[in-house]
Each structure stands twice: as C-alpha cells, then as structure tokens.
Design a protein around this motif. Structure first.
Motif, PDB file in Angstrom:
ATOM      1  N   GLY A   3      17.061  -3.792  -9.029  1.00  7.56           N
ATOM      2  CA  GLY A   3      17.040  -2.500  -8.335  1.00  7.56           C
ATOM      3  C   GLY A   3      15.629  -2.135  -7.928  1.00  7.56           C
ATOM      4  N   GLU A   4      15.528  -1.159  -7.036  1.00  3.33           N
ATOM      5  CA  GLU A   4      14.227  -0.765  -6.499  1.00  3.33           C
ATOM      6  C   GLU A   4      13.304  -0.282  -7.619  1.00  3.33           C
ATOM      7  N   PHE A   5      13.855   0.525  -8.531  1.00  3.93           N
ATOM      8  CA  PHE A   5      12.960   1.066  -9.548  1.00  3.93           C
ATOM      9  C   PHE A   5      12.510  -0.003 -10.541  1.00  3.93           C
ATOM     10  N   ASP A   6      13.406  -0.989 -10.739  1.00  2.00           N
ATOM     11  CA  ASP A   6      13.036  -2.125 -11.584  1.00  2.00           C
ATOM     12  C   ASP A   6      11.829  -2.868 -10.986  1.00  2.00           C
ATOM     13  N   LEU A   7      11.877  -3.065  -9.668  1.00  2.00           N
ATOM     14  CA  LEU A   7      10.743  -3.723  -8.977  1.00  2.00           C
ATOM     15  C   LEU A   7       9.473  -2.886  -9.127  1.00  2.00           C
ATOM     16  N   ILE A   8       9.627  -1.581  -8.929  1.00  4.40           N
ATOM     17  CA  ILE A   8       8.464  -0.691  -9.015  1.00  4.40           C
ATOM     18  C   ILE A   8       7.836  -0.793 -10.402  1.00  4.40           C
ATOM     19  N   ARG A   9       8.691  -0.743 -11.418  1.00 10.93           N
ATOM     20  CA  ARG A   9       8.194  -0.785 -12.798  1.00 10.93           C
ATOM     21  C   ARG A   9       7.500  -2.123 -13.079  1.00 10.93           C
ATOM     22  N   PHE A  11       6.345  -4.561 -10.894  1.00 10.45           N
ATOM     23  CA  PHE A  11       5.278  -5.107 -10.039  1.00 10.45           C
ATOM     24  C   PHE A  11       4.197  -4.111  -9.644  1.00 10.45           C
ATOM     25  N   PHE A  12       4.507  -2.831  -9.651  1.00  7.25           N
ATOM     26  CA  PHE A  12       3.536  -1.870  -9.120  1.00  7.25           C
ATOM     27  C   PHE A  12       2.943  -0.942 -10.184  1.00  7.25           C
ATOM     28  N   MET A  13       3.757  -0.608 -11.201  1.00  4.88           N
ATOM     29  CA  MET A  13       3.358   0.466 -12.109  1.00  4.88           C
ATOM     30  C   MET A  13       2.068   0.165 -12.878  1.00  4.88           C
ATOM     31  N   GLY A  25       0.254   9.081 -12.255  1.00  6.91           N
ATOM     32  CA  GLY A  25       0.319   7.949 -11.323  1.00  6.91           C
ATOM     33  C   GLY A  25       1.742   7.668 -10.873  1.00  6.91           C
ATOM     34  N   ILE A  26       2.058   6.389 -10.738  1.00 11.45           N
ATOM     35  CA  ILE A  26       3.379   5.969 -10.227  1.00 11.45           C
ATOM     36  C   ILE A  26       4.494   6.441 -11.150  1.00 11.45           C
ATOM     37  N   GLY A  27       5.609   6.916 -10.573  1.00 13.77           N
ATOM     38  CA  GLY A  27       6.791   7.233 -11.363  1.00 13.77           C
ATOM     39  C   GLY A  27       7.375   8.600 -11.089  1.00 13.77           C
ATOM     40  N   ASP A  28       6.572   9.512 -10.585  1.00 12.69           N
ATOM     41  CA  ASP A  28       7.105  10.853 -10.297  1.00 12.69           C
ATOM     42  C   ASP A  28       7.234  11.012  -8.774  1.00 12.69           C
ATOM     43  N   ASP A  29       7.540  12.214  -8.328  1.00 17.75           N
ATOM     44  CA  ASP A  29       7.719  12.447  -6.893  1.00 17.75           C
ATOM     45  C   ASP A  29       6.400  12.381  -6.137  1.00 17.75           C
ATOM     46  N   CYS A  30       5.336  12.748  -6.810  1.00 16.40           N
ATOM     47  CA  CYS A  30       3.992  12.665  -6.227  1.00 16.40           C
ATOM     48  C   CYS A  30       3.038  12.171  -7.308  1.00 16.40           C
ATOM     49  N   SER A  86      -2.170   3.857  -2.057  1.00 21.42           N
ATOM     50  CA  SER A  86      -0.716   3.780  -2.154  1.00 21.42           C
ATOM     51  C   SER A  86      -0.236   2.665  -1.228  1.00 21.42           C
ATOM     52  N   LEU A  87       0.901   2.099  -1.581  1.00 24.38           N
ATOM     53  CA  LEU A  87       1.388   0.877  -0.947  1.00 24.38           C
ATOM     54  C   LEU A  87       2.822   1.074  -0.488  1.00 24.38           C
ATOM     55  N   CYS A  88       3.037   1.091   0.822  1.00 27.59           N
ATOM     56  CA  CYS A  88       4.399   1.154   1.368  1.00 27.59           C
ATOM     57  C   CYS A  88       4.749  -0.243   1.844  1.00 27.59           C
ATOM     58  N   ILE A  89       5.749  -0.841   1.219  1.00 29.98           N
ATOM     59  CA  ILE A  89       6.057  -2.231   1.514  1.00 29.98           C
ATOM     60  C   ILE A  89       7.530  -2.361   1.900  1.00 29.98           C
ATOM     61  N   THR A  90       7.780  -3.084   2.999  1.00 30.94           N
ATOM     62  CA  THR A  90       9.142  -3.363   3.442  1.00 30.94           C
ATOM     63  C   THR A  90       9.369  -4.863   3.294  1.00 30.94           C
ATOM     64  N   GLN A 116      -7.201   2.403  -8.142  1.00 31.97           N
ATOM     65  CA  GLN A 116      -5.907   2.452  -8.828  1.00 31.97           C
ATOM     66  C   GLN A 116      -4.779   2.674  -7.820  1.00 31.97           C
ATOM     67  N   LEU A 117      -3.723   1.879  -7.945  1.00 33.41           N
ATOM     68  CA  LEU A 117      -2.513   2.071  -7.147  1.00 33.41           C
ATOM     69  C   LEU A 117      -1.750   3.244  -7.753  1.00 33.41           C
ATOM     70  N   VAL A 118      -1.585   4.322  -6.971  1.00 32.71           N
ATOM     71  CA  VAL A 118      -1.015   5.555  -7.529  1.00 32.71           C
ATOM     72  C   VAL A 118       0.345   5.924  -6.933  1.00 32.71           C
ATOM     73  N   GLY A 119       0.836   5.151  -5.981  1.00 30.08           N
ATOM     74  CA  GLY A 119       2.139   5.484  -5.410  1.00 30.08           C
ATOM     75  C   GLY A 119       2.468   4.603  -4.234  1.00 30.08           C
ATOM     76  N   GLY A 120       3.605   4.900  -3.598  1.00 29.02           N
ATOM     77  CA  GLY A 120       4.004   4.117  -2.443  1.00 29.02           C
ATOM     78  C   GLY A 120       5.479   4.239  -2.182  1.00 29.02           C
ATOM     79  N   ASP A 121       6.012   3.252  -1.483  1.00 29.23           N
ATOM     80  CA  ASP A 121       7.429   3.253  -1.174  1.00 29.23           C
ATOM     81  C   ASP A 121       7.862   1.797  -1.040  1.00 29.23           C
ATOM     82  N   THR A 122       9.098   1.504  -1.435  1.00 25.08           N
ATOM     83  CA  THR A 122       9.594   0.138  -1.385  1.00 25.08           C
ATOM     84  C   THR A 122      10.934   0.151  -0.654  1.00 25.08           C
ATOM     85  N   THR A 123      11.002  -0.549   0.476  1.00 26.92           N
ATOM     86  CA  THR A 123      12.235  -0.536   1.266  1.00 26.92           C
ATOM     87  C   THR A 123      12.580  -1.951   1.711  1.00 26.92           C
TER      88      THR A 123
HETATM   89  P1  ADP Z   1      11.232   8.767  -3.978  1.00 28.82           P
HETATM   90  O1  ADP Z   1      12.685   8.486  -4.050  1.00 28.82           O
HETATM   91  O2  ADP Z   1      10.786  10.116  -4.454  1.00 28.82           O
HETATM   92  O3  ADP Z   1      10.610   8.335  -2.683  1.00 28.82           O
HETATM   93  P2  ADP Z   1      10.727   6.254  -5.116  1.00 28.82           P
HETATM   94  O4  ADP Z   1      11.914   5.872  -5.936  1.00 28.82           O
HETATM   95  O5  ADP Z   1      10.566   5.693  -3.744  1.00 28.82           O
HETATM   96  O6  ADP Z   1      10.586   7.818  -5.092  1.00 28.82           O
HETATM   97  O7  ADP Z   1       9.431   5.872  -5.921  1.00 28.82           O
HETATM   98  C1  ADP Z   1       9.319   6.134  -7.296  1.00 28.82           C
HETATM   99  C2  ADP Z   1       7.890   6.077  -7.698  1.00 28.82           C
HETATM  100  O8  ADP Z   1       7.393   4.767  -7.488  1.00 28.82           O
HETATM  101  C3  ADP Z   1       7.001   7.004  -6.900  1.00 28.82           C
HETATM  102  O9  ADP Z   1       5.993   7.491  -7.784  1.00 28.82           O
HETATM  103  C4  ADP Z   1       6.383   6.106  -5.852  1.00 28.82           C
HETATM  104  O10 ADP Z   1       5.114   6.577  -5.462  1.00 28.82           O
HETATM  105  C5  ADP Z   1       6.282   4.791  -6.609  1.00 28.82           C
HETATM  106  N1  ADP Z   1       6.370   3.606  -5.723  1.00 28.82           N
HETATM  107  C6  ADP Z   1       7.433   3.201  -4.981  1.00 28.82           C
HETATM  108  N2  ADP Z   1       7.157   2.066  -4.314  1.00 28.82           N
HETATM  109  C7  ADP Z   1       5.886   1.742  -4.624  1.00 28.82           C
HETATM  110  C8  ADP Z   1       4.999   0.689  -4.230  1.00 28.82           C
HETATM  111  N3  ADP Z   1       5.354  -0.263  -3.372  1.00 28.82           N
HETATM  112  N4  ADP Z   1       3.753   0.695  -4.769  1.00 28.82           N
HETATM  113  C9  ADP Z   1       3.367   1.674  -5.597  1.00 28.82           C
HETATM  114  N5  ADP Z   1       4.141   2.673  -6.022  1.00 28.82           N
HETATM  115  C10 ADP Z   1       5.392   2.721  -5.527  1.00 28.82           C
END
Ligand code: ADP
Ligand code: MG
Length: 321
Positions: A3-9, A11-13, A25-30, A86-90, A116-123
């Motif tokens: 799952g997406e959150f599994d990947l986040i935990r 590889f990114f966290m 840092g990573i894990g909350d809404d901001c 922050s890292l937005c990766i597709t 420090q990587l502090v957030g992003g999006d994974t799609t």
């Molecule tokens: P939301 O649904 O609010 O967009 P996500 O489930 O996309 O939240 O992301 C959960 C957490 O993981 C957030 O803190 C987000 O910043 C972080 N995150 C998601 N993808 C990545 C990434 N590729 N690199 C770093 N942090 C990420």
C-alpha cells in the motif's frame, strides 16, 4: 503490491537524518518546521519527467541523486543554506528494488548537505519526480539575478561543457580522438556548489546556476538586471577533454550552451576582484573571470582570434570558428 503508506513508511520516512528544526516530519497532513527568525526562507522546486529529462530505463540511483542535485544547485545559486525537501513521485508500479536504489542516491546527497525529507506525495502513473526544497538566506536576500551592474566582472566556477561532452560521447555523436578520461561523473553526479554560493555573499549579490549553458543562463542575469555581457572565450575554464573537443571541432557551443554543468555564474564589482581572487585561491572549487558586464543588452563573446559573436544565445552555427 504494498500500500501507499507502507511505501512511505519503508522508503521515505527515515530516509534522511533528523534536523532539530523539524518539529513534525513525514506522517501527518503537513510538516511543521521552525524557521529562523533572522533569515529569509528560500524556496525552489524542479520536476524531472520520463522521456523528457531522462529515459525510462534510467539508473534509479543516478536519478535519485540528480533530482536532488538540481534542486540543491538552485539553493547554491541563491547563496542559500538548504534545510528541507519534499518529494512528489509518480511511479508506474511499486517496484521496491527501484525505489530502494532511487532513495539510496537521494539520501546520499541529502546527508552531504544536511537536508531532511519532510514530506511529499506518492502516486501511480508515468514516472516523474518533483522535488521542492527550502533553505535560508541572509536578510539581504542572497544572490539575485537582477543585481548585476555595469562594470562588474563575470565569474564561473569549475569547468564548462563537461556534462554536454559526456552526453555527446554516450549518444555516439562524438568519438574522442585517442585516450580520454570519461566525464560521466560530471553528467550523472553533478556537485551542487552550495558551499561556494554561501561564501560568495561577501563579494557578490548576483548569481545563477548553469543548467542550460553559460550563454542562456547569463542572458537571464542580463535581462533581469537590464545590462549586457561580454565573454572572453579564451578565458573559459575547460577540462582537458572539452579543450580538445573545441580544438578539434572549432565548436564553442559545448562550453557555451550544452548545459547540465550545475556550476555557478556570478558577478562582482571590479574593485573587489583582487581581494576576491586572493580569498578564492584557497577554496576547493576553482573560480575564473570570464568577462564583464556592459551597458546595453544581450550576451556577446570575443573569440580567441578577436572576432565578436554578437548574440551568443542564438544557435549553434554562430560558434564555429
Ligand atoms: P495525504 O493523503 O494527506 O496527501 P499522504 O497519504 O499522501 O497524505 O501522505 C502521508 C504522509 O507521507 C504525509 O506526511 C506526506 O508528506 C508523506 N509522503 C507521501 N509521499 C511521500 C514521498 N514520496 N516522500 C516523502 N514523504 C511523503
Ligand atoms: Mg497525498
């Protein structure tokens, strides 16, 4: 598929070191970040898209490194101290091996610059990587493109055209004569000039990083500062390999417009030149004076034989000698 959150935990966290100014840092809404009160926040982002900036079979480790390197280079060009990314990766699929290698390249460089990587999006979708980076400049606002003044000397760091030559050799468009050390490192692993950018503040208020080639990047400085520039081509710092290429082909487009070098171009007042060169002599990256800011507009260049190229940014055929 994980799952997406599994990947986040996985590889990114915990991919990068903890900075004390990251409250959350990573894990909350901001992410929540502590900004130093006495400095300005510098923000920049860059996107790399498959098929445009790299091929789909790209080495993931090299991509992870380069994606962060180009963002760090923007920080360097601003004279900023990088802090957070922050890292937005597709991704077409959740290829764990690929992600592990990608993050290996990313994390290695992040560690070098205490980012420090502090957030992003994974799609899911066609491969693309978009990084946003934040850092700090002094209250004066670092090194801006609109701060060049007539009479300033133009400098560049390192050597020019190496990445472009590596690409030409790799694509089979140029076959070097005789033995030639590879320039692949210069193409795949550019060294962001962050330390140099921060040191320049004492002498310079104006810089840009050379991503598209000295000619067009200097043009941005000229346009935004309302000035022109004259480059002396015989002063351009060239590696042995690029020097030989230019001697072989008479083609100056490589050091002037091939790009991807991620060196810095910057200007400083002529009266600071001597003191600057004295101090810069002990720095680990060489800096070279390559020209002067002039009244008018556009980037001109003087060939070694004295002839003048009127518009450096107007295409390759102008550079043949
Ligand atoms: P939301 O649904 O609010 O967009 P996500 O489930 O996309 O939240 O992301 C959960 C957490 O993981 C957030 O803190 C987000 O910043 C972080 N995150 C998601 N993808 C990545 C990434 N590729 N690199 C770093 N942090 C990420
Ligand atoms: Mg999201």
């Amino acid at each position: 598929m994980p799952g997406e959150f599994d990947l986040i935990r996985r590889f990114f966290m915990d991919a990068t070191a903890d900075r004390p100014d990251v409250v959350l840092g990573i894990g909350d809404d901001c992410a929540l970040l502590q900004v130093p009160g006495d400095r300005l926040l510098a923000i920049s982002s860059d996107t790399l898209v498959s098929g445009h900036h790299f091929t789909a079979d790209v080495d993931p480790q090299a991509l992870g490194y380069k994606a962060l390197a180009v963002n760090l280079s923007d920080m360097a060009a601003m004279g900023a101290e990088p802090a957070w990314a922050s890292l937005c990766i597709t991704l077409p699929q959740a290829d764990e091996r690929w992600l592990k290698d990608f993050m290996c390249g990313f994390s290695e460089l992040a560690a070098c610059f205490d980012v420090q990587l502090v957030g992003g999006d994974t799609t899911r979708g066609p491969l693309s990587v978009s990084i946003a980076i934040q850092g700090f400049t002094d209250r004066q606002g670092g090194l801006r493109r609109d701060a060049a003044r007539v009479g300033d000397r133009i400098y560049v760091s390192g050597t020019l055209g190496d990445a472009g030559l590596a690409l030409r050799v790799r694509q089979g468009r140029y076959v070097p004569k005789g033995e030639m050390c590879t320039l692949d490192e210069r193409l795949d692993r550019p060294q962001p000039r962050v330390a140099l950018g921060r040191r320049l503040g004492k002498f310079s208020r104006c810089a840009i990083d050379i991503s598209d080639g000295l000619g067009s990047d200097l043009m941005h400085i000229c346009e935004q500062s309302g000035v022109g520039a004259m480059l002396n081509l015989d002063q351009l710092p060239l590696s042995l390999q690029v020097g030989r290429y230019v001697a072989d082909t008479g083609d100056w487009s490589l050091p002037l417009s091939a790009g991807d070098d991620y060196e810095l171009a910057f200007t400083l007042p002529a009266e600071l030149q001597a003191e600057f060169e004295r101090e810069a002599g002990s720095w680990d990256v060489p800096v070279t004076c390559v020209g002067t800011i002039e009244p008018g507009e556009g980037v001109r260049a003087r060939l070694p034989d004295g002839r003048i190229i009127e518009e450096v940014t107007r295409g390759y055929e102008h550079f043949r000698t």
